[in-house]
Design a protein around this motif. Structure first.
Motif, PDB file in Angstrom:
ATOM      1  N   ARG A  62       0.853  -1.187   0.000  1.00  0.00           N
ATOM      2  CA  ARG A  62       0.000   0.000   0.000  1.00  0.00           C
ATOM      3  C   ARG A  62       0.882   1.227   0.000  1.00  0.00           C
ATOM      4  N   SER A  63       0.338   2.323  -0.429  1.00  0.00           N
ATOM      5  CA  SER A  63       1.112   3.557  -0.529  1.00  0.00           C
ATOM      6  C   SER A  63       1.338   4.162   0.841  1.00  0.00           C
ATOM      7  N   ALA A  64       2.347   5.023   0.900  1.00  0.00           N
ATOM      8  CA  ALA A  64       2.596   5.744   2.144  1.00  0.00           C
ATOM      9  C   ALA A  64       1.400   6.619   2.494  1.00  0.00           C
ATOM     10  N   ALA A  65       0.787   7.213   1.475  1.00  0.00           N
ATOM     11  CA  ALA A  65      -0.380   8.070   1.722  1.00  0.00           C
ATOM     12  C   ALA A  65      -1.519   7.260   2.333  1.00  0.00           C
ATOM     13  N   GLY A  66      -1.698   6.026   1.855  1.00  0.00           N
ATOM     14  CA  GLY A  66      -2.750   5.180   2.420  1.00  0.00           C
ATOM     15  C   GLY A  66      -2.487   4.848   3.879  1.00  0.00           C
ATOM     16  N   HIS A  67      -1.238   4.531   4.220  1.00  0.00           N
ATOM     17  CA  HIS A  67      -0.900   4.254   5.614  1.00  0.00           C
ATOM     18  C   HIS A  67      -1.069   5.501   6.479  1.00  0.00           C
ATOM     19  N   ARG A  68      -0.700   6.663   5.944  1.00  0.00           N
ATOM     20  CA  ARG A  68      -0.860   7.898   6.711  1.00  0.00           C
ATOM     21  C   ARG A  68      -2.340   8.174   6.986  1.00  0.00           C
ATOM     22  N   ALA A  69      -3.175   7.953   5.977  1.00  0.00           N
ATOM     23  CA  ALA A  69      -4.611   8.196   6.158  1.00  0.00           C
ATOM     24  C   ALA A  69      -5.182   7.273   7.233  1.00  0.00           C
ATOM     25  N   ASP A  70      -4.776   6.014   7.212  1.00  0.00           N
ATOM     26  CA  ASP A  70      -5.244   5.076   8.232  1.00  0.00           C
ATOM     27  C   ASP A  70      -4.737   5.486   9.610  1.00  0.00           C
ATOM     28  N   ALA A  71      -3.482   5.914   9.689  1.00  0.00           N
ATOM     29  CA  ALA A  71      -2.918   6.343  10.967  1.00  0.00           C
ATOM     30  C   ALA A  71      -3.692   7.534  11.527  1.00  0.00           C
ATOM     31  N   ALA A  72      -4.005   8.492  10.663  1.00  0.00           N
ATOM     32  CA  ALA A  72      -4.754   9.671  11.113  1.00  0.00           C
ATOM     33  C   ALA A  72      -6.150   9.285  11.586  1.00  0.00           C
ATOM     34  N   ALA A  73      -6.777   8.335  10.892  1.00  0.00           N
ATOM     35  CA  ALA A  73      -8.113   7.890  11.297  1.00  0.00           C
ATOM     36  C   ALA A  73      -8.070   7.202  12.655  1.00  0.00           C
ATOM     37  N   HIS A  74      -7.080   6.360  12.865  1.00  0.00           N
ATOM     38  CA  HIS A  74      -6.934   5.702  14.172  1.00  0.00           C
ATOM     39  C   HIS A  74      -6.664   6.721  15.266  1.00  0.00           C
ATOM     40  N   ALA A  75      -5.838   7.724  14.952  1.00  0.00           N
ATOM     41  CA  ALA A  75      -5.530   8.755  15.942  1.00  0.00           C
ATOM     42  C   ALA A  75      -6.782   9.543  16.309  1.00  0.00           C
ATOM     43  N   ALA A  76      -7.598   9.852  15.325  1.00  0.00           N
ATOM     44  CA  ALA A  76      -8.828  10.599  15.593  1.00  0.00           C
ATOM     45  C   ALA A  76      -9.771   9.805  16.488  1.00  0.00           C
ATOM     46  N   ALA A  77      -9.705   8.484  16.392  1.00  0.00           N
ATOM     47  CA  ALA A  77     -10.556   7.624  17.217  1.00  0.00           C
ATOM     48  C   ALA A  77      -9.908   7.293  18.562  1.00  0.00           C
ATOM     49  N   GLY A  78      -8.685   7.785  18.783  1.00  0.00           N
ATOM     50  CA  GLY A  78      -7.991   7.491  20.034  1.00  0.00           C
ATOM     51  C   GLY A  78      -7.380   6.104  20.095  1.00  0.00           C
ATOM     52  N   ALA A  79      -7.314   5.426  18.941  1.00  0.00           N
ATOM     53  CA  ALA A  79      -6.705   4.089  18.892  1.00  0.00           C
ATOM     54  C   ALA A  79      -5.216   4.271  18.629  1.00  0.00           C
ATOM     55  N   TRP A  80      -4.468   4.612  19.659  1.00  0.00           N
ATOM     56  CA  TRP A  80      -3.090   5.049  19.489  1.00  0.00           C
ATOM     57  C   TRP A  80      -2.158   3.923  19.066  1.00  0.00           C
ATOM     58  N   GLU A  81      -2.393   2.716  19.513  1.00  0.00           N
ATOM     59  CA  GLU A  81      -1.516   1.620  19.101  1.00  0.00           C
ATOM     60  C   GLU A  81      -1.615   1.381  17.602  1.00  0.00           C
TER      61      GLU A  81
END
Length: 225
Positions: A113-132
């Protein structure tokens, strides 16, 4: 209980003489009844309690065979601590941190997957407080971005430590930060360190910093400029 010990009296006040051995045997027989043991802890719990009792005795001070005084207490404490550690290790197993040596950065059957795709997923998890999950995806974004820039050659099964070591040769000014990021990722993804917003932000900031850094030429087998 169901016996009279030595020195008991009859109702009329006459003394009853029960042999000492008979009294002891009667006490042992009474205490063997199941009602006295139904709430007893397991073998490990009893052993741990015994070790704790021995430590308490040692702290109060032990004497001779080891020479007495504080030195004997210290030696006994060390031995008992080692025994207790071994028992706990046998019961609970090795720490989760042992998984670090084989922890792969990219997992799952899906293709790259692209770096942009991983970044988007990371930001979504962060917004939900799923820090791990946010930390995992952000570290993957960081490494995938280096692969997309050909700083790293794409390689399935790479660990975070391996990626940091290889990237550090092409980005020497950030080699220490890369190594710290890999340790942070390992501790959270495969160890017992809790993830938090600070860990996620640290990786996200490093990702941005590396994107603005020009790599240097390195020998074959490492990163490329």
């Amino acid at each position: 209980m169901g016996f009279r010990g030595e020195g008991a009296l009859l109702a009329d006040g006459a003394p009853v003489e029960t042999p000492r051995d008979a009294a002891r045997d009667a006490a042992h027989e009474e205490l063997r009844k199941a009602v006295y043991h139904q709430h007893e802890p397991g073998v490990v719990e009893r052993f741990v309690d015994w070790v704790q009792h021995q430590i308490s005795r040692a702290v109060d001070g032990v004497s001779t065979p080891l020479g007495g005084g504080g030195n004997a207490a210290l030696a006994l404490l060390i031995v008992l601590a080692l025994v207790l550690g071994f028992v706990l290790w046998r019961r609970y197993g090795a720490p989760r941190r042992a998984a670090r040596a084989t922890g792969k950065l990219f997992t799952g059957p899906e293709g790259p997957r692209s770096a942009a795709g991983h970044r988007a997923d990371a930001a979504a998890h962060a917004a939900a407080g799923a820090w791990e999950d946010a930390v995992r995806e952000q570290m993957r974004a960081l490494v995938r971005a280096l692969e997309e820039r050909t700083v790293l050659a794409p390689r399935p099964g790479r660990t975070a430590d391996e990626a940091a070591a290889e990237a550090g040769r092409a980005l020497p000014d950030h080699a220490r930060e890369l190594a710290s990021a890999a340790r942070l990722f390992d501790d959270i993804a495969f160890g017992d360190r809790p993830a938090d917003e600070r860990a996620y932000r640290l990786l996200a900031d490093l990702d941005q910093t590396l994107g603005r850094t020009r790599p240097v030429a390195v020998p074959a087998g490492g990163g490329t400029a």
